[in-house]
Enzyme design. Structure first.
Site, mmCIF file in Angstrom:
data_model
loop_
_atom_site.group_PDB
_atom_site.id
_atom_site.type_symbol
_atom_site.label_atom_id
_atom_site.label_comp_id
_atom_site.label_asym_id
_atom_site.label_seq_id
_atom_site.Cartn_x
_atom_site.Cartn_y
_atom_site.Cartn_z
ATOM 1 C CG PHE A 106 4.044 11.864 -0.761
ATOM 2 C CD1 PHE A 106 4.013 11.456 -2.082
ATOM 3 C CD2 PHE A 106 5.081 12.691 -0.344
ATOM 4 C CE1 PHE A 106 4.992 11.847 -2.974
ATOM 5 C CE2 PHE A 106 6.073 13.089 -1.226
ATOM 6 C CZ PHE A 106 6.025 12.663 -2.553
ATOM 7 C CB SER A 128 -0.921 0.021 1.234
ATOM 8 O OG SER A 128 -0.157 0.096 2.428
ATOM 9 C CE LYS A 188 10.634 7.206 8.139
ATOM 10 N NZ LYS A 188 10.677 6.084 7.173
ATOM 11 C CB CYS A 191 8.147 1.865 1.042
ATOM 12 S SG CYS A 191 8.822 2.408 -0.534
ATOM 13 C CE1 TYR A 244 7.858 8.429 10.060
ATOM 14 C CE2 TYR A 244 8.019 10.815 9.868
ATOM 15 C CZ TYR A 244 7.817 9.579 9.289
ATOM 16 O OH TYR A 244 7.588 9.477 7.940
#
Length: 263
Positions: free
Chosen positions: A204, A15, A175, A86, A171
């Protein structure tokens, strides 16, 4: 490196950004092993795309499960030419809550483990597979091309690596760690002809965004200088396919964010 007839592992490929990458690679004649925890969505995508796609249930933090995905690519498609990682989660919590109680350490660690350690885990096992294939080819043929583009590993960071917001400690730091992996891995794997790149996407239009209120979504769109909208997953996939194709892209992090800078 051309995509046609080459094989790639896409984690989180059932997904969102990963799905768009899977579709783009198959559309260009490539083959994909989709590694994801969502079996129903992953298998449905394979059923739609046909012989150029396979699915394997995979937790990116598990060495055994990622190795099983690599093994499937080797068995079904004759080996791997690269990976696009991803898979990831967003952990949102402040260091201190309203009553000054500390954040949950397990939640923080889970985000770092999946986003950062998972990226390293995928990279190490995919790189090993490619390097062994290249070594075997070199032993069999002394005329192997110098500077051959033998493989590419593409990781996914986030603009949060640079513009982390309140509540994004897990997060943002995870990252940022993915960003920090890029150059040392690229330098190490250069001798095998394997490139390492990272994409840092902005906001996004993925399933994750469907969970936020419409007003918050509008505020995010308004913060993008141009184009004033959320990114389309197809735009992420286009950058991935360009990176695969362009052999001089190596050891770099590319922001894909419409010039947004979070404050």
């Amino acid at each position: 490196m051309q995509i046609e007839q080459h094989s790639f592992l896409v984690t989180g490929g059932a997904s969102g950004l990963g799905e768009s990458v899977v579709r783009a690679i198959v559309a260009q004649g490539g083959k994909v092993v989709i590694a994801d925890l969502n079996e129903s969505m992953g298998q449905a995508l394979v059923d739609e795309l046909g012989d150029h796609a396979r699915f394997v249930r995979c937790d990116v933090t598990s060495g055994d499960e990622v190795q099983a995905a690599v093994d499937m690519a080797e068995k079904e498609f004759g080996g791997l030419q690269g990976s696009i990682n991803c898979a990831g989660i967003a952990v949102v919590q402040k260091l201190l809550d309203r009553d000054n109680n500390p954040a949950n350490l397990d939640a923080f660690s889970r985000g770092v483990n999946i986003n950062l350690v998972g990226s390293f885990n995928v990279a190490r096992l995919v790189a090993a597979s490619i390097a062994k294939r290249v070594a075997n080819a070199n032993n069999a043929d002394s005329s192997v091309e110098k500077n051959a583009d033998n493989g590419v590993i593409i990781n996914t960071a986030s603009i949060a690596a640079f513009d982390g917001q309140v509540g994004q400690a897990s997060y943002s730091s995870s990252k940022a760690g993915v960003v920090g992996l890029t150059l040392p891995l690229a330098r190490e794997l250069a001798r095998h002809g394997i490139r390492v790149m990272t994409i840092a996407p902005g906001v996004f239009a993925t399933p994750m965004m469907d969970t936020i209120p419409e007003k918050a979504r509008e505020q995010l769109e308004a913060g993008v200088p141009y184009p004033k909208r959320l990114g389309n997953p197809n735009e992420f996939a286009k950058l991935v396919t360009h990176i695969i194709d362009n052999a001089y892209l190596n050891g770099e992090v590319i922001r894909l964010d419409g010039a947004i800078r979070m404050v």
